[in-house]
Motif scaffolding. Structure first.
Motif, PDB file in Angstrom:
ATOM      1  N   ALA A 260      40.263  -6.551  57.555  1.00  9.17           N
ATOM      2  CA  ALA A 260      40.242  -7.664  58.502  1.00  9.17           C
ATOM      3  C   ALA A 260      39.993  -7.176  59.927  1.00  9.17           C
ATOM      4  CB  ALA A 260      41.563  -8.428  58.425  1.00  9.17           C
ATOM      5  N   GLN A 261      40.579  -6.044  60.279  1.00 10.22           N
ATOM      6  CA  GLN A 261      40.364  -5.505  61.621  1.00 10.22           C
ATOM      7  C   GLN A 261      38.909  -5.091  61.820  1.00 10.22           C
ATOM      8  OE1 GLN A 261      43.187  -2.394  62.385  1.00 10.22           O
ATOM      9  NE2 GLN A 261      44.948  -3.766  62.322  1.00 10.22           N
ATOM     10  N   TRP A 262      38.353  -4.461  60.806  1.00  8.86           N
ATOM     11  CA  TRP A 262      36.946  -4.068  60.903  1.00  8.86           C
ATOM     12  C   TRP A 262      36.032  -5.281  60.944  1.00  8.86           C
ATOM     13  CZ3 TRP A 262      35.246   0.322  62.559  1.00  8.86           C
ATOM     14  CH2 TRP A 262      35.963   1.497  62.347  1.00  8.86           C
ATOM     15  N   SER A 263      36.336  -6.327  60.177  1.00  6.18           N
ATOM     16  CA  SER A 263      35.523  -7.549  60.195  1.00  6.18           C
ATOM     17  C   SER A 263      35.558  -8.190  61.578  1.00  6.18           C
ATOM     18  CB  SER A 263      36.040  -8.536  59.148  1.00  6.18           C
ATOM     19  OG  SER A 263      36.014  -7.971  57.855  1.00  6.18           O
ATOM     20  N   LEU A 264      36.742  -8.236  62.167  1.00  6.77           N
ATOM     21  CA  LEU A 264      36.864  -8.784  63.513  1.00  6.77           C
ATOM     22  C   LEU A 264      36.087  -7.939  64.516  1.00  6.77           C
ATOM     23  CD1 LEU A 264      38.159 -10.908  65.343  1.00  6.77           C
ATOM     24  CD2 LEU A 264      40.148  -9.413  65.543  1.00  6.77           C
ATOM     25  N   PHE A 265      36.127  -6.632  64.345  1.00 10.04           N
ATOM     26  CA  PHE A 265      35.360  -5.747  65.224  1.00 10.04           C
ATOM     27  C   PHE A 265      33.868  -6.049  65.127  1.00 10.04           C
ATOM     28  CE2 PHE A 265      32.772  -1.877  65.464  1.00 10.04           C
ATOM     29  CZ  PHE A 265      33.014  -1.487  66.760  1.00 10.04           C
ATOM     30  N   CYS A 266      33.368  -6.256  63.922  1.00 12.37           N
ATOM     31  CA  CYS A 266      31.939  -6.550  63.741  1.00 12.37           C
ATOM     32  C   CYS A 266      31.559  -7.844  64.445  1.00 12.37           C
ATOM     33  CB  CYS A 266      31.603  -6.634  62.256  1.00 12.37           C
ATOM     34  SG  CYS A 266      31.669  -5.051  61.374  1.00 12.37           S
ATOM     35  N   GLN A 267      32.388  -8.868  64.327  1.00 17.05           N
ATOM     36  CA  GLN A 267      32.060 -10.145  64.971  1.00 17.05           C
ATOM     37  C   GLN A 267      32.135 -10.037  66.482  1.00 17.05           C
ATOM     38  OE1 GLN A 267      32.671 -13.959  63.276  1.00 17.05           O
ATOM     39  NE2 GLN A 267      34.132 -14.566  64.839  1.00 17.05           N
ATOM     40  N   MET A 268      33.130  -9.326  66.991  1.00 14.38           N
ATOM     41  CA  MET A 268      33.307  -9.241  68.442  1.00 14.38           C
ATOM     42  C   MET A 268      32.251  -8.366  69.108  1.00 14.38           C
ATOM     43  SD  MET A 268      35.868 -11.215  68.956  1.00 14.38           S
ATOM     44  CE  MET A 268      36.263 -10.849  70.657  1.00 14.38           C
ATOM     45  N   THR A 269      31.536  -7.547  68.341  1.00 13.49           N
ATOM     46  CA  THR A 269      30.524  -6.666  68.931  1.00 13.49           C
ATOM     47  C   THR A 269      29.107  -7.072  68.561  1.00 13.49           C
ATOM     48  OG1 THR A 269      30.757  -5.151  67.029  1.00 13.49           O
ATOM     49  CG2 THR A 269      32.073  -4.683  68.996  1.00 13.49           C
ATOM     50  N   ASN A 270      28.935  -8.169  67.852  1.00 16.17           N
ATOM     51  CA  ASN A 270      27.592  -8.629  67.523  1.00 16.17           C
ATOM     52  C   ASN A 270      26.966  -9.305  68.737  1.00 16.17           C
ATOM     53  OD1 ASN A 270      25.991 -11.303  66.346  1.00 16.17           O
ATOM     54  ND2 ASN A 270      25.459  -9.395  65.345  1.00 16.17           N
ATOM     55  N   TRP A 271      25.751  -8.920  69.081  1.00 20.90           N
ATOM     56  CA  TRP A 271      25.128  -9.418  70.302  1.00 20.90           C
ATOM     57  C   TRP A 271      24.906 -10.929  70.249  1.00 20.90           C
ATOM     58  CZ3 TRP A 271      20.607 -12.105  71.003  1.00 20.90           C
ATOM     59  CH2 TRP A 271      19.750 -12.200  69.912  1.00 20.90           C
ATOM     60  N   PHE A 272      24.552 -11.444  69.096  1.00 22.78           N
ATOM     61  CA  PHE A 272      24.244 -12.871  69.014  1.00 22.78           C
ATOM     62  C   PHE A 272      25.508 -13.717  69.121  1.00 22.78           C
ATOM     63  CE2 PHE A 272      23.161 -16.808  66.725  1.00 22.78           C
ATOM     64  CZ  PHE A 272      22.047 -17.187  67.459  1.00 22.78           C
ATOM     65  N   MET A 273      26.615 -13.253  68.548  1.00 21.63           N
ATOM     66  CA  MET A 273      27.861 -13.992  68.677  1.00 21.63           C
ATOM     67  C   MET A 273      28.365 -13.969  70.119  1.00 21.63           C
ATOM     68  SD  MET A 273      28.429 -15.325  65.761  1.00 21.63           S
ATOM     69  CE  MET A 273      30.151 -15.822  65.735  1.00 21.63           C
ATOM     70  N   LEU A 274      28.228 -12.843  70.798  1.00 18.81           N
ATOM     71  CA  LEU A 274      28.593 -12.780  72.209  1.00 18.81           C
ATOM     72  C   LEU A 274      27.703 -13.688  73.048  1.00 18.81           C
ATOM     73  CD1 LEU A 274      29.168  -8.940  72.568  1.00 18.81           C
ATOM     74  CD2 LEU A 274      30.923 -10.699  72.693  1.00 18.81           C
ATOM     75  N   TYR A 275      26.466 -13.862  72.625  1.00 17.10           N
ATOM     76  CA  TYR A 275      25.493 -14.639  73.369  1.00 17.10           C
ATOM     77  C   TYR A 275      25.644 -16.142  73.144  1.00 17.10           C
ATOM     78  CZ  TYR A 275      20.788 -16.369  74.608  1.00 17.10           C
ATOM     79  OH  TYR A 275      19.728 -17.068  75.136  1.00 17.10           O
TER      80      TYR A 275
END
Length: 715
Positions: A260-275
Motif C-alpha cells: 500500500a505504501q508503494w502504491s501510494l508512492f506511485c500515485q503521488m509521483t506520477n506526473w499526470f496525477m500531479l498535473y
C-alpha cells in the motif's frame, strides 16, 4: 474433600507422559493466535482491532489454559493408552507427588515456549520491507506520517493543497466551463452556460459543491477574485487526498501495508496525477469515487445510499433546470448512442493502448507491467482491461478519461516495488531437500566406496542399511517438523546443530513453510544448486544452507539497489515534468484573464476572444460582470445541412468575419481583442486600420499546434 482433590491430581498425573505432545500443539496454536492478533491491528480502519492490553490478555489466557486442555482430553487420551502404559504411569505417580507449581515451572523451562508479542511485532515489522525502512529510504519524519491513518490523511491533504496552489496553467476547457463557471452563475447570477447545460446533458450536483463555498465566502465578504480562483482548487485538493487515502486502504486490503505504501508512492509521483487530479474536473472526482467504491465493494446492505445519491442529484437538477431532467440518460443518449462526442474529435480504436495509457503512465508503465507478473489478485486488472475495452468503442477519446483506472495501475506498481524490497525467505521445503540431497549423496558415496574396495561382507552391508534407516528416520523427522508450522517464521533452534554452521547462534530469518516451489530465487532447482556447491568442495548441509542464505542476501541487496535507482529516476523525471505542466505549459490563457480583470478596474471594457472556443476561463476568473464574447462551437443540434460552427467560420476567413460582424453592422467594435499568435499575420493589418494596437503578449506554450500558438496577444 482432600481425598477428592488427591484422587483428581493422581488421575491428572497419569497424563504426564503425554503432556509434552499436547503442550507442543498448544504452543503452535498460541503462536498462530498471537500472530493473527498482531496482524489484525494492521488491518484498515473499517476492521475491528484489539487493544494491546486485550492482545496480551488473550495470549496469557491461551498459555495458561494448558491444564484445562489436558483435562478435557483426559478420557479420550486414556482410552488409547495400553494396559502396560497405564501401569507404568501408576508406578511413576506413586514414586513422587507433584506440587501445584510443578507444571508452571515445567512450561517456563521449555526452550520452545511461545515468542513474546514484542518479538513477533519486531520481526514482522522488519520482514515486511516497508517503503521507508532504513535500508530503503528511511527518513524518520515520513515514518511518523505513515504511523497512523489520521496523520497520513492530514499529510496527504497538505500535499494536495500545495499541489493545487501550484497549478497556474489550463488543461482542458471542462475544468472551467463544466464546474466553476456554472458555480459562479449559481451564486452570483452571472456567468456563461454552454450548450450542454441548455440541453440538459450536465448535472448540477458537482458544481453545487463549489457553489456552497462561494456563497459562504460571499456572505463573509471574502469573495475576492483570487479567493474565487483558489478556493475550488483547494476543495478539489482535499477530495484528491481522500482518493489517495482510499488507494492506500484498497491496496492494503488486496495485499499488505508495505504494498500500500508503494502504491501510494506511485500515485503521488506520477506526473499526470500531479498535473490533473487537483483540477476542477468531474474526472478527478470520479477517480476518487471509483477508488472508494472498489474499496467498499460489494457494498453489502447499502442500496439505499445509491438511491439517495441519485435522488439528491435529480432534486438539485430539478431546482436549477426548472423541471425534472434525467441528465445521465441525456448524456448517454447524445455522446454514446447518438455519437455526438465525435464532433470534438475522433481517434482510432487502439488509441488508449498505443498513446493514451503510455503517455499518462510515463515511467510508471514499466512497474505496472512487471507488477502484473508478480501479482496474485487480478480483479483490478480485469477492471482496467474492461474499462479500456469499453472506452475503445467510443470515437472521441481523451487522456483524462483514463483517470479512474490509474489508481489500479499504481497498485500493481506497488506490487512490483514490494516484490523487489521484501526480504527473501528460504522455504522449509528447500531446507528439507538440501538435507535429503546431502544425505543421499553421502550414502551413495559410501556404497560406491565399498564396491570399489571389493568388500561385500555382511557386516558392512548391515552397517549401510542401518545408516540408511537412520537417515530416513531423520529425514522423516524433518518433514514432520516442517508440516507442523504453517505460514510461520522459525529459527535455527528447530534444527539443532544442523541448520547453521557450528559456533554460530545467528537466527535464520529466511525459513518459511511454503509450497510455492523448490527453486531458488534465480530459478535454479534445489537439488541442482546443492550438487553444484558440493562439487566445488566437500560441504555439509549446514554450509550449503549458509551459502544459499548468503546468495539470497546478495540478491536482496541488488534488488534494493535496483529499486532505489528506479525510484530516483521516477522522481527526477516526474517531478520536473509535473512542475513544467503545472507552471508553464498553457499558461497564457490564464494570465490574460488577469490582464482583462485589471483593465476592467480602470474603465468599462468589452472583450472579444478570437480563439478556439472555450480556450480561456470566463467570469469565474474575472469576478466582474463585464461584457465578453467568444467564438462558439456548438454541435449541429438542429440537424442543419452543411452546418459549420461559428469558430470554423471565423478561422476560414478572419477578416471577412470581422467585416460582417462589426464593420458591416451597427454593433460597436470591442475595446479589447484576445487571440493566439498564429492569427496575428492574418488580421494585424486590418486591426491597425481600425485603430487597434498590441497591448500585451503572454507566453503560452513551447508546443504550438494548429490554431493554438506560442503566445496569447491582447489588443
Amino acid at each position: 474433600m482432600d481425598t477428592r482433590v488427591h484422587d483428581l491430581w493422581e488421575k491428572y498425573d497419569s497424563l504426564i507422559p503425554l503432556v509434552g505432545i499436547f503442550y507442543e500443539r498448544l504452543e503452535r496454536f498460541t503462536l498462530q493466535a498471537a500472530l493473527f492478533i498482531e496482524d489484525s491491528k494492521q488491518l484498515s480502519a473499517r476492521h475491528v482491532s484489539t487493544t494491546p492490553g486485550q492482545r496480551k490478555w488473550l495470549l496469557a489466557l491461551l498459555t495458561a489454559s494448558g491444564p484445562k486442555f489436558f483435562l478435557v482430553n483426559r478420557t479420550e487420551t486414556k482410552a488409547h493408552m495400553t494396559k502396560d502404559a497405564k501401569s507404568a504411569a501408576t508406578i511413576r505417580r506413586r514414586k513422587h507427588r507433584h506440587r501445584h507449581g510443578d507444571l508452571e515451572r515445567f512450561k517456563s523451562c521449555r526452550p520452545s515456549s511461545p515468542t513474546p508479542l514484542e518479538e513477533i511485532n519486531e520481526f514482522n515489522e522488519e520482514d515486511e520491507g516497508y517503503l521507508f525502512d532504513d535500508e530503503i529510504l528511511g527518513p524518520s519524519v515520513v515514518k511518523k506520517i505513515m504511523s497512523s491513518e489520521k496523520t497520513l490523511f492530514l499529510s496527504l491533504i497538505c500535499i494536495r493543497i500545495v499541489n493545487s496552489l501550484m497549478i497556474q496553467t489550463s488543461f482542458v476547457p471542462d475544468e472551467f466551463w463544466q464546474s466553476v463557471e456554472v458555480s459562479h452563475r449559481m451564486v452570483f447570477g452571472y456567468g456563461h452556460l454552454t450548450w450542454e447545460w441548455k440541453n440538459g446533458l450536465r448535472g448540477y450536483l458537482y458544481p453545487s459543491v463549489f457553489a456552497f463555498f462561494y456563497k459562504v465566502f460571499a456572505l463573509l465578504g471574502l469573495d475576492s477574485r483570487q479567493m474565487m480562483i483558489k478556493l475550488p482548487r483547494i476543495i478539489q485538493g482535499i477530495i484528491a487526498a481522500t482518493g489517495d487515502l482510499y488507494l492506500y486502504k484498497l491496496s492494503w486490503m488486496l495485499c499488505d501495508r508495505a504494498t500500500a505504501q508503494w502504491s501510494l508512492f506511485c500515485q503521488m509521483t506520477n506526473w499526470f496525477m500531479l498535473y490533473s487530479t487537483t483540477r476542477t474536473l468531474t474526472n478527478s472526482t470520479e477517480t476518487v469515487l471509483v477508488t472508494a467504491a472498489l474499496y467498499y465493494f460489494p457494498w453489502p446492505g447499502k442500496p439505499s445510499s445509491r438511491v439517495v445519491s441519485l435522488g439528491m442529484s435529480a432534486t438539485i437538477d430539478r431546482v436549477f433546470y426548472g423541471e425534472w431532467t434525467f441528465v445521465q440518460y441525456n448524456f448517454l443518449q447524445f455522446n454514446v448512442l447518438g455519437g455526438g462526442g465525435s464532433f470534438y474529435g475522433t481517434h482510432p480504436w487502439h488509441w488508449y493502448l498505443t498513446q493514451g495509457l503510455p503517455v499518462v503512465m510515463g515511467l510508471h508503465m514499466a512497474p505496472f507491467l512487471m507488477g502484473i507478473r508478480r501479482a496474485k489478485n487480478f480483479v483490478p486488472l480485469f477492471v482496467i482491461i474492461w474499462t479500456i475495452f469499453i472506452y475503445s468503442f467510443l470515437s472521441h477519446k481523451e487522456f483524462r478519461f483514463l483517470m479512474p483506472i490509474l489508481p489500479l495501475t499504481f497498485h500493481y506498481g506497488g506490487v512490483f516495488f514490494q516484490s523487489y524490497c521484501k526480504k527473501p525467505k528460504m522455504k522449509r521445503k528447500q531446507i528439507k531437500r538440501v538435507y535429503e540431497n546431502v544425505k543421499n549423496d553421502n550414502v551413495r558415496g559410501s556404497q560406491e566406496s565399498l564396491v570399489s574396495n571389493g568388500d561385500g561382507s555382511e557386516s558392512n552391508t548391515t552397517e549401510i542399511s542401518s545408516e540408511q534407516s537412520v537417515l530416513s528416520t531423520e529425514t522423516s523427522g524433518i518433514a514432520s517438523e516442517a508440516s507442523l508450522g504453517t505460514d510461520t517464521e522459525v529459527s535455527k533452534q528447530n534444527y539443532p546443530d544442523e541448520v547453521g554452521p557450528k559456533g554460530t547462534d545467528e537466527k535464520t530469518e529466511h525459513i518459511v513453510d511454503n509450497d510455492d516451489g523448490d527453486t531458488m530465487e534465480g530459478g535454479k532447482d534445489i537439488q541442482e544448486e546443492t550438487r553444484d556447491m558440493a562439487k566445488k568442495r566437500d560441504l555439509s548441509a549446514n554450509e550449503i544452507i549458509a551459502e544459499m542464505e548468503k546468495k539470497q542476501k546478495e540478491s536482496h541487496k541488488n534488488n534494493l539497489t535496483k529499486a532505489k535507482v528506479f525510484v530516483i529516476i521516477i522522481l527526477l523525471v516526474n517531478i520536473p515534468a509535473s512542475m513544467y505542466f503545472c507552471l508553464i505549459h498553457q499558461r497564457g490563457t490564464i494570465y490574460v484573464m488577469k490582464y482583462i480583470h485589471d483593465a476592467s478596474l480602470q474603465h468599462n471594457i468589452d472583450a472579444l476572444f478570437l480563439m478556439p472556443c472555450h480556450s480561456t476561463p470566463f467570469y469565474s476568473y474575472i469576478h466582474r460582470n463585464i461584457s465578453m464574447r467568444f467564438l462558439t462551437c456548438e454541435p449541429n443540434l438542429q440537424h442543419k445541412e452543411n452546418y459549420t460552427d461559428e469558430a470554423d467560420v471565423f478561422f476560414n476567413d478572419p477578416v471577412s468575419w470581422l467585416k460582417t460582424e462589426y464593420a458591416g453592422s451597427s454593433r460597436p467594435w470591442p475595446s479589447h481583442l484576445v487571440y493566439f499568435s498564429p492569427l496575428q499575420s492574418d488580421i494585424e493589418l486590418y486591426l491597425l486600420q481600425n485603430g487597434y494596437k498590441d497591448c500585451a503578449s503572454f507566453f503560452h506554450t513551447h508546443i504550438p499546434e494548429g490554431r493554438v500558438g506560442s503566445h496569447v496577444i491582447a489588443n
